[in-house]
Design an enzyme around this catalytic site. Structure first.
Site, PDB file in Angstrom:
ATOM      1  N   GLU A 182       5.372  -4.165  12.036  1.00  0.00           N
ATOM      2  CA  GLU A 182       4.424  -3.057  11.807  1.00  0.00           C
ATOM      3  C   GLU A 182       3.204  -3.663  11.137  1.00  0.00           C
ATOM      4  O   GLU A 182       3.228  -3.947   9.939  1.00  0.00           O
ATOM      5  CB  GLU A 182       5.066  -2.003  10.894  1.00  0.00           C
ATOM      6  CG  GLU A 182       6.313  -1.365  11.461  1.00  0.00           C
ATOM      7  CD  GLU A 182       6.011  -0.405  12.595  1.00  0.00           C
ATOM      8  OE1 GLU A 182       4.883   0.121  12.659  1.00  0.00           O
ATOM      9  OE2 GLU A 182       6.908  -0.188  13.429  1.00  0.00           O
ATOM     10  N   CYS A 201      -2.789   1.571   6.839  1.00  0.00           N
ATOM     11  CA  CYS A 201      -2.776   0.954   8.161  1.00  0.00           C
ATOM     12  C   CYS A 201      -3.380   1.858   9.233  1.00  0.00           C
ATOM     13  O   CYS A 201      -3.846   1.376  10.255  1.00  0.00           O
ATOM     14  CB  CYS A 201      -1.357   0.548   8.545  1.00  0.00           C
ATOM     15  SG  CYS A 201      -0.201   1.913   8.545  1.00  0.00           S
ATOM     16  N   GLY A 232       3.197  -5.422   7.296  1.00  0.00           N
ATOM     17  CA  GLY A 232       2.181  -6.155   6.546  1.00  0.00           C
ATOM     18  C   GLY A 232       1.052  -6.568   7.465  1.00  0.00           C
ATOM     19  O   GLY A 232       0.852  -5.970   8.533  1.00  0.00           O
ATOM     20  N   GLY A 233       0.339  -7.592   7.081  1.00  0.00           N
ATOM     21  CA  GLY A 233      -0.842  -8.008   7.829  1.00  0.00           C
ATOM     22  C   GLY A 233      -0.506  -8.877   9.038  1.00  0.00           C
ATOM     23  O   GLY A 233       0.590  -9.448   9.138  1.00  0.00           O
ATOM     24  N   ASN A 248       0.787  -1.238   0.000  1.00  0.00           N
ATOM     25  CA  ASN A 248       0.000   0.000   0.000  1.00  0.00           C
ATOM     26  C   ASN A 248       0.818   1.287   0.000  1.00  0.00           C
ATOM     27  O   ASN A 248       0.338   2.318  -0.464  1.00  0.00           O
ATOM     28  CB  ASN A 248      -1.011  -0.010   1.153  1.00  0.00           C
ATOM     29  CG  ASN A 248      -0.347  -0.070   2.501  1.00  0.00           C
ATOM     30  OD1 ASN A 248       0.579  -0.847   2.705  1.00  0.00           O
ATOM     31  ND2 ASN A 248      -0.789   0.730   3.428  1.00  0.00           N
ATOM     32  N   GLY A 288       2.563 -11.600   9.682  1.00  0.00           N
ATOM     33  CA  GLY A 288       3.440 -11.195  10.784  1.00  0.00           C
ATOM     34  C   GLY A 288       3.540 -12.273  11.856  1.00  0.00           C
ATOM     35  O   GLY A 288       4.631 -12.595  12.346  1.00  0.00           O
TER      36      GLY A 288
HETATM   37  P1  NAD Z   1       0.684  -9.024   3.592  1.00  0.00           P
HETATM   38  O1  NAD Z   1       0.852  -9.395   5.009  1.00  0.00           O
HETATM   39  O2  NAD Z   1      -0.199  -9.841   2.735  1.00  0.00           O
HETATM   40  O3  NAD Z   1       2.095  -8.972   2.847  1.00  0.00           O
HETATM   41  C1  NAD Z   1       3.150  -8.162   3.327  1.00  0.00           C
HETATM   42  C2  NAD Z   1       4.455  -8.715   2.805  1.00  0.00           C
HETATM   43  O4  NAD Z   1       4.688  -9.981   3.395  1.00  0.00           O
HETATM   44  C3  NAD Z   1       4.510  -8.938   1.298  1.00  0.00           C
HETATM   45  O5  NAD Z   1       5.791  -8.601   0.827  1.00  0.00           O
HETATM   46  C4  NAD Z   1       4.271 -10.433   1.176  1.00  0.00           C
HETATM   47  O6  NAD Z   1       4.805 -10.973  -0.013  1.00  0.00           O
HETATM   48  C5  NAD Z   1       5.026 -10.922   2.395  1.00  0.00           C
HETATM   49  N1  NAD Z   1       4.649 -12.241   2.889  1.00  0.00           N
HETATM   50  C6  NAD Z   1       3.445 -12.822   2.896  1.00  0.00           C
HETATM   51  N2  NAD Z   1       3.522 -14.049   3.449  1.00  0.00           N
HETATM   52  C7  NAD Z   1       4.806 -14.221   3.824  1.00  0.00           C
HETATM   53  C8  NAD Z   1       5.536 -15.279   4.448  1.00  0.00           C
HETATM   54  N3  NAD Z   1       4.931 -16.411   4.794  1.00  0.00           N
HETATM   55  N4  NAD Z   1       6.841 -15.106   4.686  1.00  0.00           N
HETATM   56  C9  NAD Z   1       7.459 -13.964   4.347  1.00  0.00           C
HETATM   57  N5  NAD Z   1       6.844 -12.950   3.717  1.00  0.00           N
HETATM   58  C10 NAD Z   1       5.529 -13.071   3.475  1.00  0.00           C
HETATM   59  O7  NAD Z   1       0.199  -7.491   3.609  1.00  0.00           O
HETATM   60  P2  NAD Z   1      -0.265  -6.584   2.390  1.00  0.00           P
HETATM   61  O8  NAD Z   1      -1.616  -7.042   1.935  1.00  0.00           O
HETATM   62  O9  NAD Z   1       0.815  -6.409   1.397  1.00  0.00           O
HETATM   63  O10 NAD Z   1      -0.399  -5.181   3.153  1.00  0.00           O
HETATM   64  C11 NAD Z   1      -1.506  -4.837   3.902  1.00  0.00           C
HETATM   65  C12 NAD Z   1      -1.271  -5.019   5.376  1.00  0.00           C
HETATM   66  O11 NAD Z   1      -0.120  -4.289   5.789  1.00  0.00           O
HETATM   67  C13 NAD Z   1      -2.423  -4.451   6.184  1.00  0.00           C
HETATM   68  O12 NAD Z   1      -2.710  -5.315   7.250  1.00  0.00           O
HETATM   69  C14 NAD Z   1      -1.861  -3.140   6.702  1.00  0.00           C
HETATM   70  O13 NAD Z   1      -2.468  -2.632   7.851  1.00  0.00           O
HETATM   71  C15 NAD Z   1      -0.436  -3.503   6.930  1.00  0.00           C
HETATM   72  N6  NAD Z   1       0.394  -2.291   6.989  1.00  0.00           N
HETATM   73  C16 NAD Z   1       0.931  -1.909   8.196  1.00  0.00           C
HETATM   74  C17 NAD Z   1       1.672  -0.732   8.269  1.00  0.00           C
HETATM   75  C18 NAD Z   1       2.291  -0.266   9.552  1.00  0.00           C
HETATM   76  O14 NAD Z   1       3.238   0.508   9.493  1.00  0.00           O
HETATM   77  N7  NAD Z   1       1.804  -0.696  10.703  1.00  0.00           N
HETATM   78  C19 NAD Z   1       1.870   0.033   7.131  1.00  0.00           C
HETATM   79  C20 NAD Z   1       1.294  -0.393   5.934  1.00  0.00           C
HETATM   80  C21 NAD Z   1       0.570  -1.567   5.869  1.00  0.00           C
END
Ligand code: NAD
Length: 479
Positions: free
Chosen positions: A252, A286, A232-233, A156, A237
């Site tokens: 995060e 987020c 990420g999500g 995002n 995480g």
């Molecule tokens: P996601 O968790 O689907 O993916 C994030 C990253 O993790 C991607 O690069 C993905 O390829 C990788 N990934 C997925 N599975 C993995 C695994 N098993 N091992 C290693 N890497 C893996 O998230 P998304 O859909 O890209 O982003 C949206 C999420 O990110 C939302 O939950 C949002 O709130 C969060 N987010 C948090 C912040 C913050 O600073 N707190 C900022 C932006 C987005």
């Protein structure tokens, strides 16, 4: 980096590398092909890690002056090409061009902050003589790089959230491997291009494109990686935290941020900020406002203005200057949101405005009468859907705001100091904005959440603390 002639290569330890298999990067708006990037294998990753391990020593021996210079030059490189960077963000991700330009400006600022903070990687003296046995000792600590950092980033904010990891990592003298989101790898590769042009020594930075499901576990588990910095999500995480082993973690994660509107609030400003906070980047943010708790006496007035203002939000072509919000990142995500809203409506929620999907787009939506147990009320929607709840008083608002498994940021609108301080002290979140929505962030402030929203803090100075370790020096003096 070349767009589409041959597809873009990935950046492995200072070299631009192609691979047999590719990932297509498609524009979420019309599914048109933007570019291709390599679909890295585990073997590609292991080679990249070997190079990055060599990069650990290279990075650690860069002087502070060299680190600052590279970071400043990379920032200027991007600033001078703002429009190119903004178009890439707007095409590969789901931001509008105006939102994308703001992200580029913030990424420039993040790198400049990193250069500034590099100056302050320092320790302090220790008074060893405060305890028996320390009378004849003097010493200090200073901060050393932790080594190799793996950065895993979401779709995002495909440039600035990568800059938030690469900037502090370089400022702290570390090597870093970035695995950007599979759907939005181009902005991260463009960031690598800026660092290459800025003269960053090879092997310090790698951007490996590939799927989390294929290379993620190997990267996270690898013993050479000393820290995993993940944004990420919650699900990804939690999985990473489970398998990472003995290494530092920065997490995060997401949220379903609350905003509280008290009866003494400036309603006009509260509505403006809440609409912007709920629908920025089509809610894929987020910090996005998802749950609004409004004191009963101003509920009707607030809701009426919210609906009116939401109707004015223009959805459409991301590259048009007029567009307010763009599409969801995939049709699958748009359908998920549709399903969650349908579930809420079946359980009694009312759609005040919006509530409809058009392909990858979901209309900005306000829900009322939302039962507490449906997904839009307790999970992270990550789309343009906001629920508004009437509350008796501040206590009820705080109790409801805290009743979920997330806690990133919150907002409260009030003119009353006691109410503001009560919210500041009692909300379980990483940050409280008074007289603004949850959706305000300065790149220099400590940023992160509690509960399911994460572990540790970013914000350049704070990420730099996480990415360096104190080493104590103690001299025993001759009597
Ligand atoms: P996601 O968790 O689907 O993916 C994030 C990253 O993790 C991607 O690069 C993905 O390829 C990788 N990934 C997925 N599975 C993995 C695994 N098993 N091992 C290693 N890497 C893996 O998230 P998304 O859909 O890209 O982003 C949206 C999420 O990110 C939302 O939950 C949002 O709130 C969060 N987010 C948090 C912040 C913050 O600073 N707190 C900022 C932006 C987005």
């Amino acid at each position: 980096m070349k767009l589409l002639e041959k597809g873009s290569p990935m950046y492995i330890g200072g070299e631009w590398v192609y691979s047999q298999a590719i990932i297509e990067v498609r524009d979420p708006q019309d599914n048109s092909l933007v570019d291709t990037v390599p679909d890295a294998t585990v073997e590609d990753l292991l080679r990249a890690i070997d190079k990055a391990v060599e990069g650990v020593d290279v990075a650690a021996t860069m002087t502070i002056k060299e680190r600052m210079s590279v970071l400043q030059l990379a920032a200027s490189y991007i600033e001078n090409r703002t429009e190119d960077y903004a178009v890439i963000i707007a095409r590969e991700a789901s931001k509008t061009i105006r939102e994308a330009r703001k992200e580029v400006a913030r990424a420039v600022e993040t790198l400049r902050l990193s250069a500034e903070e590099a100056r302050r990687v320092q320790g302090e003296t220790i008074n060893f003589d405060q305890a028996t046995g320390g009378e004849d000792r003097v010493g200090y600590y200073y901060r050393f790089p932790i080594g190799l950092i793996a950065a895993i980033t979401p779709f995002n904010d495909p440039l600035n959230l990568v800059a938030h990891k690469v900037g502090p990592a370089i400022a702290g003298g570390n090597a870093i491997i970035v695995k950007p989101a599979t759907m939005t790898p181009l902005s991260a590769l463009k960031l690598a291009e800026a660092f290459e042009a800025a003269g960053l020594p090879s092997k310090v930075l790698t951007v490996i494109t590939g799927r989390g499901s294929v290379i993620g576990d190997t990267l996270v588990r690898h013993p050479a990686v000393r820290m995993v910095s993940f944004t990420g999500g919650l699900d990804a995480g939690a999985h990473i935290a489970k398998i990472a082993g003995l290494k530092k973690l920065g997490m995060e994660l997401g949220s379903n941020s609350p905003v509280i509107i008290m009866d003494d609030a400036n309603l006009e400003e509260a509505v403006r900020a809440t609409v912007s906070g709920a629908f920025w980047a089509a809610g894929q943010n987020c910090l996005g406002v998802q749950r609004v708790f409004v004191q009963k006496s101003v509920y009707d007035a607030f809701l009426g203005r919210m609906v009116e203002k939401t109707k004015q939000v223009l959805i459409g072509d991301k590259l048009s200057e007029e567009t307010g919000i763009g599409p969801l990142i995939t049709e699958k995500e748009a359908k998920r949101i549709e399903e969650w809203v349908t579930e809420a409506v079946e359980q009694g929620a009312h759609i005040e405005v919006g509530g409809r999907r058009e392909g990858n787009y979901y209309l900005p939506t306000i829900l009322t009468n939302v039962p507490p147990d449906v997904r839009v009320a307790k999970e992270e929607v990550f789309g343009p859907v906001v629920s508004i709840f009437p509350v008796e008083d501040l206590q009820e608002a705080i109790q409801l705001a805290n009743s979920v498994n997330y806690g990133l940021q919150a907002g409260i609108f009030t003119k009353d100091l006691d109410s503001a301080f009560k919210a500041i002290h009692q909300l379980h979140v990483g940050g409280v904005n008074v007289n603004d929505s949850s959706d305000y962030r300065l790149d220099a402030m400590p940023f992160g959440g509690v509960k399911g929203s994460g572990l540790g803090r970013e914000g350049v100075k704070f990420a730099l603390q996480e990415m360096t370790e104190p080493k104590v020096v103690c001299f025993k003096l001759e009597k």
